[in-house]
Design a protein around this motif. Sequence first.
Motif, PDB file in Angstrom:
ATOM      1  N   ASP A   1      16.890  -6.448  -6.665  1.00 38.06           N
ATOM      2  CA  ASP A   1      17.409  -7.560  -7.463  1.00 38.06           C
ATOM      3  C   ASP A   1      16.692  -8.852  -7.075  1.00 38.06           C
ATOM      4  O   ASP A   1      16.335  -9.666  -7.921  1.00 38.06           O
TER       5      ASP A   1
ATOM      6  N   PRO B   1      11.896  -9.292  -7.162  1.00 35.95           N
ATOM      7  CA  PRO B   1      11.177  -9.770  -8.342  1.00 35.95           C
ATOM      8  C   PRO B   1      11.446 -11.239  -8.651  1.00 35.95           C
ATOM      9  O   PRO B   1      10.571 -11.932  -9.199  1.00 35.95           O
ATOM     10  N   ARG B   2      12.643 -11.726  -8.301  1.00 37.46           N
ATOM     11  CA  ARG B   2      12.932 -13.151  -8.515  1.00 37.46           C
ATOM     12  C   ARG B   2      12.058 -13.996  -7.595  1.00 37.46           C
ATOM     13  O   ARG B   2      11.497 -15.012  -8.009  1.00 37.46           O
TER      14      ARG B   2
ATOM     15  N   ALA C   1       8.308 -13.727  -8.712  1.00 35.88           N
ATOM     16  CA  ALA C   1       8.021 -14.506  -9.918  1.00 35.88           C
ATOM     17  C   ALA C   1       8.060 -15.996  -9.592  1.00 35.88           C
ATOM     18  O   ALA C   1       7.236 -16.778 -10.084  1.00 35.88           O
TER      19      ALA C   1
ATOM     20  N   ALA D   1       6.619  -2.067  -6.086  1.00 35.33           N
ATOM     21  CA  ALA D   1       7.980  -1.561  -5.877  1.00 35.33           C
ATOM     22  C   ALA D   1       8.001  -0.240  -5.130  1.00 35.33           C
ATOM     23  O   ALA D   1       7.110   0.585  -5.291  1.00 35.33           O
TER      24      ALA D   1
ATOM     25  N   ARG E   1       2.573   3.991  -3.188  1.00 29.30           N
ATOM     26  CA  ARG E   1       3.780   4.578  -3.778  1.00 29.30           C
ATOM     27  C   ARG E   1       3.392   5.774  -4.629  1.00 29.30           C
ATOM     28  O   ARG E   1       2.289   5.809  -5.182  1.00 29.30           O
TER      29      ARG E   1
ATOM     30  N   PHE F   1       4.342   7.645 -10.860  1.00 28.33           N
ATOM     31  CA  PHE F   1       5.355   8.409 -11.551  1.00 28.33           C
ATOM     32  C   PHE F   1       4.852   9.393 -12.572  1.00 28.33           C
ATOM     33  O   PHE F   1       3.917   9.125 -13.280  1.00 28.33           O
TER      34      PHE F   1
ATOM     35  N   ARG G   1      16.487  13.531 -10.813  1.00 31.89           N
ATOM     36  CA  ARG G   1      16.524  12.428 -11.740  1.00 31.89           C
ATOM     37  C   ARG G   1      16.824  12.879 -13.164  1.00 31.89           C
ATOM     38  O   ARG G   1      17.524  12.206 -13.923  1.00 31.89           O
TER      39      ARG G   1
ATOM     40  N   PHE H   1      16.159   4.815 -19.828  1.00 29.29           N
ATOM     41  CA  PHE H   1      17.040   3.749 -19.343  1.00 29.29           C
ATOM     42  C   PHE H   1      17.348   2.732 -20.449  1.00 29.29           C
ATOM     43  O   PHE H   1      18.398   2.105 -20.450  1.00 29.29           O
TER      44      PHE H   1
ATOM     45  N   TRP I   1       4.101  -8.583 -13.561  1.00 27.35           N
ATOM     46  CA  TRP I   1       4.008 -10.038 -13.656  1.00 27.35           C
ATOM     47  C   TRP I   1       3.476 -10.440 -15.029  1.00 27.35           C
ATOM     48  O   TRP I   1       4.034 -11.296 -15.713  1.00 27.35           O
TER      49      TRP I   1
ATOM     50  N   GLN J   1      15.079   0.280 -15.342  1.00 25.21           N
ATOM     51  CA  GLN J   1      13.659   0.435 -15.032  1.00 25.21           C
ATOM     52  C   GLN J   1      13.078   1.352 -16.090  1.00 25.21           C
ATOM     53  O   GLN J   1      13.803   1.869 -16.924  1.00 25.21           O
ATOM     54  N   THR J   2      11.761   1.565 -16.061  1.00 22.44           N
ATOM     55  CA  THR J   2      11.166   2.521 -16.988  1.00 22.44           C
ATOM     56  C   THR J   2      10.868   3.802 -16.226  1.00 22.44           C
ATOM     57  O   THR J   2      10.829   3.818 -14.997  1.00 22.44           O
ATOM     58  N   THR J   3      10.641   4.881 -16.972  1.00 18.82           N
ATOM     59  CA  THR J   3      10.340   6.136 -16.287  1.00 18.82           C
ATOM     60  C   THR J   3       8.841   6.280 -16.025  1.00 18.82           C
ATOM     61  O   THR J   3       8.431   7.196 -15.343  1.00 18.82           O
ATOM     62  N   ASP J   4       8.016   5.383 -16.566  1.00 15.27           N
ATOM     63  CA  ASP J   4       6.588   5.491 -16.235  1.00 15.27           C
ATOM     64  C   ASP J   4       6.175   4.487 -15.156  1.00 15.27           C
ATOM     65  O   ASP J   4       5.668   4.859 -14.117  1.00 15.27           O
ATOM     66  N   GLY J   5       6.449   3.215 -15.369  1.00 17.69           N
ATOM     67  CA  GLY J   5       6.099   2.230 -14.343  1.00 17.69           C
ATOM     68  C   GLY J   5       7.077   2.275 -13.180  1.00 17.69           C
ATOM     69  O   GLY J   5       6.715   2.185 -12.025  1.00 17.69           O
ATOM     70  N   ASP J   6       8.371   2.390 -13.534  1.00 19.47           N
ATOM     71  CA  ASP J   6       9.370   2.688 -12.528  1.00 19.47           C
ATOM     72  C   ASP J   6       9.576   1.615 -11.481  1.00 19.47           C
ATOM     73  O   ASP J   6       9.847   1.907 -10.323  1.00 19.47           O
ATOM     74  N   THR J   7       9.468   0.355 -11.857  1.00 15.61           N
ATOM     75  CA  THR J   7       9.538  -0.698 -10.850  1.00 15.61           C
ATOM     76  C   THR J   7      10.864  -1.445 -10.850  1.00 15.61           C
ATOM     77  O   THR J   7      11.239  -2.013  -9.829  1.00 15.61           O
ATOM     78  N   ALA J   8      11.570  -1.514 -11.973  1.00 15.85           N
ATOM     79  CA  ALA J   8      12.785  -2.322 -12.111  1.00 15.85           C
ATOM     80  C   ALA J   8      12.512  -3.811 -11.913  1.00 15.85           C
ATOM     81  O   ALA J   8      13.395  -4.570 -11.556  1.00 15.85           O
ATOM     82  N   GLN J   9      11.278  -4.241 -12.141  1.00 14.51           N
ATOM     83  CA  GLN J   9      10.918  -5.625 -11.854  1.00 14.51           C
ATOM     84  C   GLN J   9      10.848  -6.526 -13.082  1.00 14.51           C
ATOM     85  O   GLN J   9      11.055  -7.727 -12.977  1.00 14.51           O
TER      86      GLN J   9
ATOM     87  N   PRO K   1      14.228  -8.769 -13.977  1.00 16.21           N
ATOM     88  CA  PRO K   1      14.436  -9.934 -13.112  1.00 16.21           C
ATOM     89  C   PRO K   1      13.286 -10.950 -13.160  1.00 16.21           C
ATOM     90  O   PRO K   1      13.530 -12.151 -13.040  1.00 16.21           O
ATOM     91  N   GLU K   2      12.062 -10.494 -13.382  1.00 20.85           N
ATOM     92  CA  GLU K   2      10.953 -11.457 -13.470  1.00 20.85           C
ATOM     93  C   GLU K   2      11.086 -12.323 -14.726  1.00 20.85           C
ATOM     94  O   GLU K   2      10.789 -13.526 -14.701  1.00 20.85           O
TER      95      GLU K   2
ATOM     96  N   SER L   1      21.870  -7.099 -12.207  1.00 20.18           N
ATOM     97  CA  SER L   1      21.102  -5.857 -12.275  1.00 20.18           C
ATOM     98  C   SER L   1      22.030  -4.693 -11.945  1.00 20.18           C
ATOM     99  O   SER L   1      23.113  -4.891 -11.398  1.00 20.18           O
TER     100      SER L   1
END
Lengths: 378, 283
Positions: free
Chosen positions: A126, A129-130, A133, A141, A173, A176, A281, B43, B101, B125-133, B136-137, B148
């Motif tokens: 949470d 990213p704030r 940015a 991530a 990481r 995916f 998942r 999602f 970003w 989040q997405t299932t490809d990038g998967d960052t959940a960012q 919030p950005e 969130s």
Amino acid sequence: MSPEEKPNTSAEPMPEIITPSNREVCIVAEQVEGEIQTVTLELLGAGRDLANKLGGKLSCFVLGHEIGELPAKLIAYGADEVYVADHPDLKYYRTLLFKRVICDWFHAYDLPPHIVLLGSTTTGRDLAPRVAANLKTGLTADCTELDIGPYEHTSKADPAKFGLYPGCLYAVRPSFGESLKARILGPWNNPQMATARPGVMIPLEPDYNRTGIVTQVPMNFQTEDYRSEILDIVRELNNTVKLTEADVIVAGGFGLGTPDGFALLESLAGCFENSAIGASRKVVDAGWIPYQHQVGQTGKTVRPKVYIACGIAGAIQHRVGMSKSNLIIAINKDPDAPIFTFAHHGIVGDVYQVVPELIKQLKAQAASAPKATASTSA
Amino acid sequence: MMTSLIRQIYVLMKQVPDQSAKAGINPDGTIDRAKAKRMMNPFDRYALQAALHTKKLYGGKVTAISMGPPLAEEILLEALAHGVDNCVLLSDRRLAASDTWATSYALWKTIEHLGPFDLIFCGLQTTDGDTAQVGPEIAERLNLPQVSYCEDFRVEGTAEKPNLNARRVIEGGYQWVRMALPGLVTVANSYHPLEYKSLRGAQMVLSLQRNPEEKSKYIRILNLDDVQAEPKETGLVGSPTIVAKTFKIAEIGGSCVMHQGSSVEDLVGDVLNNTNLLEFTHA
């Protein structure tokens, strides 16, 4: 090198870093009701290594109220300096207030820190990213490996990035949907930021003789920071979701065929003293079971004594979350399922035949044999 | 006269490869995006449900926003069938290879271009990038409060001062948060699944697919210039992070003891005899 020298200092002197920074590595700590979360201690372990390689200091940001002895603990686990923000309004995590304190502090630097790391928890994901940015920088991530190394950018597609960059944060990481790991980096902006998965990095042995600096951080909250408030916090004592503390995890995947399959897994879990239900998942996405049960890249990382995977194919995303379990038993109809490449014991068969039989035999043997003699080693 | 609590809702969505389909998945596990089946990010279906639910209970219009190639229109048509009022697709070759970003920059400019709103919903989040960012950005760029991991919520307060009471997932439990609107919400997959599309919605989409002119009234396609975004801030050049290297995850196979037996009874007995599983049963 004499033995008196610090053992962790890397032998090679660090080449000059091109992007301006003060070589500092900062961990944003996570505390819940005065308890430092394990992921923070893990990050201090990883961060100590990065700071030594960079020749910079390891700092740790802790926010909360009446945090008492926490700075001493953070120093014992590797921090050189602890930034403390202690205020009644910081008692519980709130996005805007926490972000305000952290970003104000970093904005006051002449040279930004080189690296800032957070845990990839519901708080870290949470907040990070704030902060990123706000500081106008990149963020990677859910990393599983962190390191320092050089990078040369030669791609003609974005010539503005050309150059040889020593001392980059290597944030690794799993990529995916692909059985690959990706090394992600961004040396053009500092701090270079990442969140790291809980349960992956290794904490240092605490040393309460270590010394460090404790610095009180100024807090200038604005009215707009109070746009959210916490009304209630509920921690469930439901053991079936306490995945990270269970000795035995019985986990289900898409191979169960139907959400009702989890009822069968519940009965199997019920045979064990300290057990929990896990899930892949795919079944969580399908709504068969709540997210809290998810094991893997975007769920939890677990290291139980026994992991029984039922109808789980074993995609890399799942594997990264459970492959360090002491004993992995896989039950799957498909003999080519990837799970059989890393499980310890595999049964090719139908979950709906194998699991009831397993329950039956467990109950029979547990009833007939005294517990102390029932064990044979894996 | 009764004024509705909510006037405008944005829901953000992304088209992703369907990793459960065999098509386009190479033998080595990599994805051939040209051949892979496409779908709405799973999602985002929860975010869409949250947006439609909000509209139903508290009023307002729902606009679905996506960024992607022209084909991403498919998921916006799907959103229309489920009941969103209109859609915007930000599509521009210069957006290729955007990291989170750069993506949040482009979506921020799009939202600013579209105008005021009360609520923005995103998938967790997405299932490809998967960052959940990205959510919030965007919230940071718009200077919004956020919730969130939201799994339940209600809108309260007055039309002048609405707020959102939201239940958010935390480790080992949940919390209730009150957020003043406007705000951004990322929706967890423990929220209600997306309801079926209505027959009327499905029929409308079928007719739109036959009538491009009519379709363009429902799906506006915008580029970077339309939303006054700086090309240098987005795409590959605007991304502060890059994937420098990918490598195969080391194979650790070969050590699995495979149990084969004539009967399930033997199989299970074999496993129990060769592991310490019984140590963990009830005393």
